[in-house]
Enzyme design. Structure first.
Site, PDB file in Angstrom:
ATOM      1  N   HIS A 153     -23.590 -23.842  -8.334  1.00  0.00           N
ATOM      2  CA  HIS A 153     -23.996 -24.488  -9.657  1.00  0.00           C
ATOM      3  C   HIS A 153     -24.753 -26.005  -9.116  1.00  0.00           C
ATOM      4  CE1 HIS A 153     -21.285 -22.038 -12.063  1.00  0.00           C
ATOM      5  NE2 HIS A 153     -20.446 -22.383 -11.059  1.00  0.00           N
TER       6      HIS A 153
HETATM    7  C1  BDR Z   1     -19.432 -26.883 -12.937  1.00  0.00           C
HETATM    8  O1  BDR Z   1     -18.023 -27.002 -13.074  1.00  0.00           O
HETATM    9  C2  BDR Z   1     -17.241 -26.981 -11.863  1.00  0.00           C
HETATM   10  O2  BDR Z   1     -16.280 -26.308 -11.403  1.00  0.00           O
HETATM   11  C3  BDR Z   1     -18.574 -27.048 -10.702  1.00  0.00           C
HETATM   12  O3  BDR Z   1     -18.267 -27.965  -9.861  1.00  0.00           O
HETATM   13  C4  BDR Z   1     -19.757 -27.084 -11.383  1.00  0.00           C
HETATM   14  O4  BDR Z   1     -20.090 -28.641 -11.603  1.00  0.00           O
HETATM   15  C5  BDR Z   1     -19.831 -25.290 -13.358  1.00  0.00           C
HETATM   16  O5  BDR Z   1     -19.218 -24.980 -14.512  1.00  0.00           O
END
Ligand code: BDR
Ligand code: CA
Length: 313
Positions: free
Chosen positions: A243
């Site tokens: 992500h």
């Molecule tokens: C986001 O949530 C976190 O768990 C990850 O680091 C990312 O920033 C994804 O939904």
């Protein structure tokens, strides 16, 4: 062109860690002025610690790391140990950090930096809940017109949600903060799940990290090995979605991403859809555009860039 000055606001998290490593591996394009930690994936005492561990992994003991808000503006903190493990950075065994945490509060660092640097020269890169950024904007409204851009990971439209059926984690944890940011008038580029779920670390891509044969390459491979079990089980996907590295990759290669400049509102009242990013992808609301909401990614180009840059650390 000179390197773009950024502040990384983060809650590491394995994918945050890779995003930070990518930024530190791209000094021609990115100058990291400081890293501000926020509570999110795990509590603040772990996210600030993890940020320092990652800097040391990159050999950047000189980087300044600041601790910020330990809870959302109006709500109890929701964490994601079920994805990231107990420490937030499970996977590789990395040494305890030796570099100090800065004394200054992260919010004050954000405010001071935006006031000190030339107007329009600093980009904010939030990779976690938006609590630090919203607090800075509320305490010092004069900084808003000084921000060059906010490039953030958060939200979803076609993918809808990951922490609830309708909300992405970063926005869900602090929807009031997200609302402040999306209403700030600052130019926003958002990397929602619609994009980040295409940045999947397949086995060959993870082998390429491991094959770098460096401490960074092995650590990243071990982080994604750990992190992928959750998404594989949940979505049946081919690997872990990176992500947050979408944010730092965008700063280096914006051409890898495509999206739409649209209106995005944050749901802050409904129990059922709290934290939803109501993205007007089809432009039916008549509400003014306030964000560039990304929708697609050249995944091969993204992983080529990431592997090539991580090799430099
Ligand atoms: C986001 O949530 C976190 O768990 C990850 O680091 C990312 O920033 C994804 O939904
Ligand atoms: Ca994150």
């Amino acid at each position: 062109m000179s390197a773009r000055k950024i502040i990384i606001d983060t809650d590491p998290g394995q994918d945050d860690a890779v995003a930070i490593l990518l930024a530190l591996a791209a000094p021609e394009e990115i100058e990291v002025l400081g890293i501000t930690a926020v509570a999110g994936n795990v509590p603040l005492h772990l996210t600030e610690r993890n940020a320092r561990i990652v800097c040391e992994l990159a050999g950047r003991h000189d980087m300044r790391v600041f601790a910020g808000c330990d809870a959302p503006l109006k709500r109890k903190l929701v964490t994601a140990e079920h994805v990231h493990g107990k420490t937030g950075l499970e996977g590789p065994v990395l040494p305890d950090p030796t570099m100090p945490l800065q004394d200054l509060h992260a919010v004050q660092f954000i405010i001071d930096t935006l006031r000190a640097e030339p107007e329009g020269s600093v980009t904010l890169c939030p990779l976690g809940p938006l609590t630090n950024i919203a607090t800075a904007l509320t305490e010092a409204p004069d900084i808003a017109p000084r921000v060059a851009e906010i490039v953030l990971m958060g939200g979803a439209y076609f993918e809808v949600g990951n922490i609830t059926p309708t909300a992405e984690f970063n926005i869900y944890v602090d929807p009031e903060a997200a609302e402040i940011v999306f209403k700030s008038g600052i130019s926003i580029t958002a990397m929602p799940l619609d994009v980040t779920h295409k940045a999947l670390v397949t086995a060959p891509r993870n082998d390429a990290f491991r094959a770098l044969g460096t401490p960074v390459g092995s650590a990243v491979a071990q982080m994604t090995d750990f992190f992928e079990r959750f998404d594989k089980e949940k979505y049946g996907s081919a690997g872990a979605p990176l992500h947050d590295p979408c944010v730092t990759a965008y700063l280096i290669r914006p051409d890898l991403f495509s999206g739409r400049h649209i209106n995005v509102e944050i749901e802050t009242r409904s129990d059922l859809t709290l934290g939803m990013t109501v993205a007007d992808w089809w432009r039916v609301s008549g509400r003014p555009a306030n964000a560039t909401f990304m929708g697609d990614l050249d995944a091969e180009g993204f992983f080529t860039l990431l592997t090539e840059r991580l090799a430099r650390l």
